[in-house]
Design a protein around this motif. Structure first.
Motif, short mmCIF file in Angstrom:
data_model
loop_
_atom_site.label_atom_id
_atom_site.label_comp_id
_atom_site.label_asym_id
_atom_site.label_seq_id
_atom_site.Cartn_x
_atom_site.Cartn_y
_atom_site.Cartn_z
N MET A 1 0.85 -1.19 0.00
CA MET A 1 0.00 0.00 0.00
C MET A 1 0.88 1.23 0.00
O MET A 1 1.83 1.32 0.77
N ASN A 2 0.58 2.16 -0.85
CA ASN A 2 1.31 3.40 -0.93
C ASN A 2 0.79 4.35 0.15
O ASN A 2 -0.42 4.51 0.30
N ILE A 3 1.67 4.99 0.89
CA ILE A 3 1.27 5.89 1.97
C ILE A 3 1.03 7.28 1.40
O ILE A 3 1.92 7.87 0.79
N ARG A 4 -0.19 7.78 1.58
CA ARG A 4 -0.56 9.11 1.11
C ARG A 4 -0.72 10.02 2.33
O ARG A 4 -1.47 9.69 3.24
N LEU A 5 -0.04 11.16 2.33
CA LEU A 5 -0.10 12.08 3.46
C LEU A 5 -1.36 12.93 3.40
O LEU A 5 -1.90 13.20 2.34
N ASN A 6 -1.82 13.35 4.58
CA ASN A 6 -3.00 14.20 4.76
C ASN A 6 -4.28 13.58 4.22
O ASN A 6 -5.18 14.27 3.76
N GLU A 7 -4.37 12.27 4.26
CA GLU A 7 -5.57 11.55 3.83
C GLU A 7 -6.32 11.05 5.08
O GLU A 7 -5.70 10.69 6.07
N LYS A 8 -7.63 11.03 5.02
CA LYS A 8 -8.44 10.52 6.13
C LYS A 8 -8.36 9.00 6.14
O LYS A 8 -8.44 8.37 5.09
N ILE A 9 -8.21 8.45 7.34
CA ILE A 9 -8.13 7.00 7.48
C ILE A 9 -8.99 6.55 8.65
O ILE A 9 -9.42 7.36 9.48
N LYS A 10 -9.24 5.26 8.69
CA LYS A 10 -9.95 4.64 9.81
C LYS A 10 -9.13 3.43 10.24
O LYS A 10 -8.67 2.66 9.40
N ILE A 11 -8.94 3.26 11.54
CA ILE A 11 -8.21 2.11 12.07
C ILE A 11 -9.19 0.94 12.12
O ILE A 11 -10.20 1.00 12.82
N ILE A 12 -8.92 -0.11 11.34
CA ILE A 12 -9.88 -1.20 11.20
C ILE A 12 -9.54 -2.43 12.02
O ILE A 12 -10.41 -3.22 12.34
N LYS A 13 -8.27 -2.63 12.35
CA LYS A 13 -7.90 -3.75 13.21
C LYS A 13 -6.61 -3.43 13.92
O LYS A 13 -5.87 -2.54 13.52
N VAL A 14 -6.35 -4.17 15.00
CA VAL A 14 -5.15 -3.96 15.80
C VAL A 14 -4.49 -5.31 16.02
O VAL A 14 -5.17 -6.29 16.33
N ASN A 15 -3.19 -5.34 15.87
CA ASN A 15 -2.43 -6.55 16.09
C ASN A 15 -2.55 -6.98 17.55
O ASN A 15 -2.55 -6.15 18.45
N LYS A 16 -2.62 -8.27 17.80
CA LYS A 16 -2.81 -8.77 19.17
C LYS A 16 -1.59 -8.56 20.06
O LYS A 16 -1.69 -8.67 21.27
N ASN A 17 -0.44 -8.23 19.49
CA ASN A 17 0.79 -8.08 20.28
C ASN A 17 1.09 -6.63 20.66
O ASN A 17 2.18 -6.35 21.12
N VAL A 18 0.14 -5.72 20.50
CA VAL A 18 0.40 -4.31 20.78
C VAL A 18 0.04 -3.96 22.22
O VAL A 18 -0.63 -4.72 22.93
N ASN A 19 0.44 -2.78 22.62
CA ASN A 19 0.13 -2.24 23.93
C ASN A 19 -1.39 -2.12 24.09
O ASN A 19 -2.10 -1.78 23.14
N ALA A 20 -1.90 -2.35 25.26
CA ALA A 20 -3.34 -2.32 25.51
C ALA A 20 -3.94 -0.94 25.25
O ALA A 20 -5.12 -0.84 24.90
#
Length: 65
Positions: A1-20
């Motif tokens: 995926m190409n990263i585009r700056l100043n674009e609106k995004i939504k966080i759809i999932k979180v990795n199970k190994n991340v901070n709570a």
């Protein structure tokens, strides 16, 4: 995926190994504010949320809206 700056995004999932605390940001909207290189080979977006919090997420965990 190409990263585009100043674009609106939504966080759809979180990795199970991340901070709570990161789980609180699941299904929140924000904008891409920058880029970060992790493990010296992967480029990931830095997300800025409405409360000016900035976090980096893997590209598989976000969706452009």
């Amino acid at each position: 995926m190409n990263i585009r700056l100043n674009e609106k995004i939504k966080i759809i999932k979180v990795n199970k190994n991340v901070n709570a605390k990161i789980i609180d940001y699941l299904h929140k909207n924000g904008i891409t504010a920058g880029k970060k290189v992790i493990r010296q080979k992967f480029t990931v977006p830095i997300i800025e949320l409405k409360d000016y919090t900035r976090i980096w997420m893997l590209t598989e965990e976000i969706q452009y809206i």
